[in-house]
Design an enzyme around this catalytic site. Structure first.
Site, mmCIF file in Angstrom:
data_model
loop_
_atom_site.group_PDB
_atom_site.id
_atom_site.type_symbol
_atom_site.label_atom_id
_atom_site.label_comp_id
_atom_site.label_asym_id
_atom_site.label_seq_id
_atom_site.Cartn_x
_atom_site.Cartn_y
_atom_site.Cartn_z
ATOM 1 N N HIS A 33 -7.289 0.458 6.257
ATOM 2 C CA HIS A 33 -6.921 -0.942 6.467
ATOM 3 C C HIS A 33 -6.968 -1.333 7.943
ATOM 4 C CE1 HIS A 33 -6.031 -1.947 2.352
ATOM 5 N NE2 HIS A 33 -5.248 -0.887 2.231
ATOM 6 N N SER A 68 0.810 -1.220 0.000
ATOM 7 C CA SER A 68 0.000 0.000 0.000
ATOM 8 C C SER A 68 0.842 1.267 0.000
ATOM 9 C CB SER A 68 -0.904 0.021 1.243
ATOM 10 O OG SER A 68 -1.790 -1.071 1.257
#
Length: 419
Positions: free
Chosen positions: A347, A297
């Site tokens: 997340h 990410s």
């Protein structure tokens, strides 16, 4: 499209198709709105709804603003009616009649207007685009932002998980869907059809999207997945045209390397948490050899935070850079106690944990600009996501691996020494 999606689309289409041709009404659109909200019959109402949506589609931004302000001002809650309903509810007890009156008075008529506009085929897509316009035009206008809460309230029901259909996007998917995947990719730009093919066609690549039956040709959100051996530490390596393709059954790790929201008009309606968990569960069932589900990410706020909070460390060496990135993700918080970084909030709020930080993981101009090329892995341990989510939601506890915790602690030591 799956058979299930086809069936649901047919149900939506038949339920809301107006009968016969609609004669164009030359009155102002505000008059059409008044007629629609006043309780027109189903056939007449569907015709009015179609005309309002068509007329809205012809408007420029100034006309759209006037339309939104009319709705916000003239179809809002009436305080006196709400006070009277609440007084009767309190005085007469919680009867069915008094409760119904409170419910009716506390819902602004513009919510019913939005529902009635949704009577015609294609209206859901039009309303999503209408909200995108509202979000764009409403900045700084409290009344229009209040109107947006009504859109958001209704969309949260219309787009709940029970209506969403998960579909795999492959190289054999319809061309119009593939074109939208290229257009909507928001993390790692797809620069050609060959680039798209490398992300969809090989046996070790997957792409999944959520669709809604009322918008069967419009992805709502999609995620791109690389099946690998071991945890990836470079997005350029994942996307390289010269990489060696792996057989899916030989992979032990699923790397979620890009997730993109597609509809600006659905901002604030959360799909990503459901999408990642559903895809992880489906992949685990399809490929029992997969043991690790992890992201690669971006860290979009890192460079900005570093220059503002620690300007003396703006050009750190590699290990110091890793430690500072870990410290930023684990310790930099907003006033409400949640992580400063938006991707981290997403997340960690889904129940993932911070796992590792990688240097030179995104060497694209955007990757260097936003995070000096650093990227992070969020680990989705399917046995722990519920517990991690609960701890994050109740106490803002950030789940992280022991190695990540040590890396973050090293940054505190380094910053203290430099000071």
């Amino acid at each position: 499209m799956t058979l299930f999606a086809d069936l649901l689309s047919t149900v939506f289409e038949r339920r809301y198709r107006p009968w016969g041709p609609v004669r164009r009404d030359s009155r102002p659109v505000t008059a059409l709105v008044a007629d629609l909200i006043s309780g027109a019959g189903e056939v007449t109402g569907a015709g009015l709804a179609r005309q309002i949506i068509d007329r809205y589609g012809e408007m420029d931004d100034d006309a759209k603003l006037d339309f939104f302000r009319h709705i916000a001002t003239n179809l809002a809650i009436v305080p006196s009616a709400l006070r009277a309903a609440l007084d009767a509810y309190e005085a007469e007890g919680q009867s069915k009649a008094t409760y119904r009156a409170v419910m009716a008075a506390s819902e602004p008529p513009r919510q019913e207007l939005i529902r009635r506009l949704n009577q015609v085929p294609g209206a859901t897509k039009s309303l999503v685009r209408m909200r995108a316009d509202l979000l764009r035009l409403a900045r700084g206008d409290e009344a229009l932002q209040a109107l947006d809460l009504d859109f958001r309230h209704l969309f949260a029901s219309w787009f709940n998980r029970g209506f969403l259909v998960l579909r795999r996007i492959s190289w054999e998917s319809p061309a119009d869907i593939l074109e939208k995947i290229i257009a909507y990719e928001a993390v790692h730009a797809i620069d050609s059809w060959d680039d798209l093919r490398r992300r969809l066609q090989p046996k070790d690549r997957r792409c999944f999207a959520f669709f809604h039956p009322a918008m069967p040709d419009e992805p709502l959100i999609f995620v791109e997945v690389a099946l690998t051996r071991g945890i990836a530490g470079s997005v350029q390596a994942l996307l390289s045209e010269n990489r060696e393709v792996l057989l899916a059954q030989d992979a032990d790790t699923a790397v979620f390397y890009s997730i993109s929201n597609c509809q600006a008009g659905l901002a604030g309606i959360s799909f990503g948490n459901m999408l990642i968990k559903q895809v992880a569960a489906d992949l685990a069932a399809e490929l029992p050899g997969l043991k690790t589900f992890i992201t690669l990410s971006p860290i979009p706020g890192f460079t900005s935070w570093l220059s503002q909070q620690h300007p003396q460390a703006s050009k750190p060496d590699g290990e110091t850079l890793r430690a500072l990135a870990a410290h930023y993700l684990a310790e930099a918080k907003r006033p409400d106690g949640v992580p400063l970084d938006p991707v981290a909030r997403f997340h960690l709020g889904n129940g993932a944990q911070l796992h590792d930080v990688h240097l030179n993981a995104d060497t694209s101009p955007n990757g260097v600009r936003q995070s000096l090329g650093v990227m992070v892995n969020y680990h989705y341990d399917l046995k722990k996501v519920a517990e991690n989510h609960e701890r994050f939601a109740t106490s803002q506890t950030v789940a992280m691996s022991s190695g990540f915790r040590s890396l973050s602690a090293n940054a505190t030591k380094l910053l203290t020494e430099e000071a």
